[in-house]
Scaffold this motif. Sequence first.
Motif, mmCIF file in Angstrom:
data_model
loop_
_atom_site.group_PDB
_atom_site.id
_atom_site.type_symbol
_atom_site.label_atom_id
_atom_site.label_comp_id
_atom_site.label_asym_id
_atom_site.label_seq_id
_atom_site.Cartn_x
_atom_site.Cartn_y
_atom_site.Cartn_z
ATOM 1 N N LEU A 7 23.687 28.191 64.743
ATOM 2 C CA LEU A 7 22.689 28.058 65.806
ATOM 3 C C LEU A 7 23.268 27.181 66.917
ATOM 4 N N GLU A 8 23.919 27.845 67.859
ATOM 5 C CA GLU A 8 24.496 27.138 68.992
ATOM 6 C C GLU A 8 24.196 27.914 70.265
ATOM 7 N N ASN A 9 24.192 27.195 71.370
ATOM 8 C CA ASN A 9 23.826 27.779 72.663
ATOM 9 C C ASN A 9 22.466 28.463 72.595
ATOM 10 N N MET A 10 21.546 27.820 71.896
ATOM 11 C CA MET A 10 20.210 28.391 71.680
ATOM 12 C C MET A 10 19.144 27.494 72.293
ATOM 13 N N LYS A 11 18.222 28.123 72.996
ATOM 14 C CA LYS A 11 17.084 27.394 73.573
ATOM 15 C C LYS A 11 16.178 26.871 72.468
ATOM 16 N N CYS A 12 15.363 25.903 72.816
ATOM 17 C CA CYS A 12 14.422 25.341 71.853
ATOM 18 C C CYS A 12 13.294 26.340 71.593
ATOM 19 N N PRO A 13 13.062 26.719 70.346
ATOM 20 C CA PRO A 13 11.998 27.669 70.022
ATOM 21 C C PRO A 13 10.582 27.093 70.096
ATOM 22 N N SER A 14 10.445 25.784 70.310
ATOM 23 C CA SER A 14 9.096 25.211 70.293
ATOM 24 C C SER A 14 8.636 24.675 71.645
ATOM 25 N N CYS A 15 9.462 24.762 72.668
ATOM 26 C CA CYS A 15 9.025 24.343 74.009
ATOM 27 C C CYS A 15 9.813 25.109 75.065
ATOM 28 N N PRO A 16 9.311 25.163 76.268
ATOM 29 C CA PRO A 16 9.971 25.965 77.309
ATOM 30 C C PRO A 16 11.135 25.254 78.007
ATOM 31 N N ASN A 17 11.804 24.354 77.305
ATOM 32 C CA ASN A 17 12.929 23.632 77.891
ATOM 33 C C ASN A 17 14.016 24.624 78.297
ATOM 34 N N GLU A 18 14.647 24.374 79.423
ATOM 35 C CA GLU A 18 15.638 25.301 79.948
ATOM 36 C C GLU A 18 17.024 25.158 79.336
ATOM 37 N N GLY A 19 17.328 24.044 78.683
ATOM 38 C CA GLY A 19 18.661 23.828 78.140
ATOM 39 C C GLY A 19 18.927 24.649 76.901
ATOM 40 N N THR A 20 20.191 24.702 76.521
ATOM 41 C CA THR A 20 20.572 25.303 75.250
ATOM 42 C C THR A 20 21.233 24.226 74.410
ATOM 43 N N TYR A 21 21.158 24.408 73.112
ATOM 44 C CA TYR A 21 21.590 23.362 72.198
ATOM 45 C C TYR A 21 22.368 23.937 71.033
ATOM 46 N N THR A 22 23.221 23.107 70.469
ATOM 47 C CA THR A 22 23.820 23.385 69.174
ATOM 48 C C THR A 22 22.970 22.604 68.185
ATOM 49 N N TRP A 23 22.254 23.322 67.330
ATOM 50 C CA TRP A 23 21.255 22.705 66.461
ATOM 51 C C TRP A 23 21.904 22.112 65.222
ATOM 52 N N MET A 24 21.501 20.891 64.938
ATOM 53 C CA MET A 24 22.009 20.161 63.786
ATOM 54 C C MET A 24 20.827 19.827 62.874
ATOM 55 N N CYS A 25 21.076 19.712 61.583
ATOM 56 C CA CYS A 25 20.051 19.351 60.613
ATOM 57 C C CYS A 25 19.628 17.900 60.844
ATOM 58 N N ALA A 26 18.346 17.667 60.985
ATOM 59 C CA ALA A 26 17.834 16.314 61.214
ATOM 60 C C ALA A 26 18.016 15.426 59.983
ATOM 61 N N GLU A 27 18.111 16.034 58.814
ATOM 62 C CA GLU A 27 18.229 15.260 57.577
ATOM 63 C C GLU A 27 19.637 14.696 57.364
ATOM 64 N N ASP A 28 20.656 15.520 57.659
ATOM 65 C CA ASP A 28 22.017 15.073 57.355
ATOM 66 C C ASP A 28 23.010 15.225 58.507
ATOM 67 N N GLY A 29 22.557 15.758 59.638
ATOM 68 C CA GLY A 29 23.422 15.883 60.803
ATOM 69 C C GLY A 29 24.430 17.018 60.751
ATOM 70 N N ASN A 30 24.329 17.889 59.744
ATOM 71 C CA ASN A 30 25.240 19.023 59.632
ATOM 72 C C ASN A 30 24.795 20.177 60.521
ATOM 73 N N PRO A 31 25.733 21.043 60.925
ATOM 74 C CA PRO A 31 25.376 22.232 61.708
ATOM 75 C C PRO A 31 24.407 23.132 60.934
ATOM 76 N N THR A 32 23.568 23.861 61.667
ATOM 77 C CA THR A 32 22.622 24.783 61.047
ATOM 78 C C THR A 32 23.008 26.226 61.354
ATOM 79 N N TYR A 33 22.628 27.103 60.431
ATOM 80 C CA TYR A 33 22.977 28.517 60.500
ATOM 81 C C TYR A 33 21.746 29.358 60.168
ATOM 82 N N VAL A 34 21.731 30.604 60.632
ATOM 83 C CA VAL A 34 20.667 31.551 60.297
ATOM 84 C C VAL A 34 21.321 32.835 59.813
ATOM 85 N N ASN A 35 20.645 33.519 58.886
ATOM 86 C CA ASN A 35 21.140 34.827 58.467
ATOM 87 C C ASN A 35 20.131 35.907 58.843
ATOM 88 N N GLU A 36 20.505 37.158 58.641
ATOM 89 C CA GLU A 36 19.666 38.285 59.058
ATOM 90 C C GLU A 36 18.421 38.456 58.197
#
Length: 107
Positions: A7-36
């Motif tokens: 999950l990188e270069n992705m807009k925030c799914p919960s607000c209309p913020n214009e930026g894109t982000y590389t999403w990290m896990c809030a619990e451990d700071g590791n990168p996050t991933y999604v599957n199909e």
Amino acid sequence: MVIWVRLENMKCPSCPNEGTYTWMCAEDGNPTYVNELGVIECQGSAHTGPVINWRWNCGSSKHNGQFLPGDYESFGYAISQAVQLSGKAESQWLSSLILAIGKQYGR
């Protein structure tokens, strides 16, 4: 075999913020991933769950410091833009993901 996309270069799914982000896990700071199948997890699989259960905080003042859920349309738009820009997944993968999260949201 499922395909995991970071999950990188992705807009925030919960607000209309214009930026894109590389999403990290809030619990451990590791990168996050999604599957199909509509599952998100952090690197190392320590924290995992369906998209509908995930919460987001991009740092915008609209969050008031809280992690907020994303709705079906916002997550679908954010992930489709991020995946298209990255070229990391094919349209069939994205279609499967959109169908999977649609089921999670009762669509």
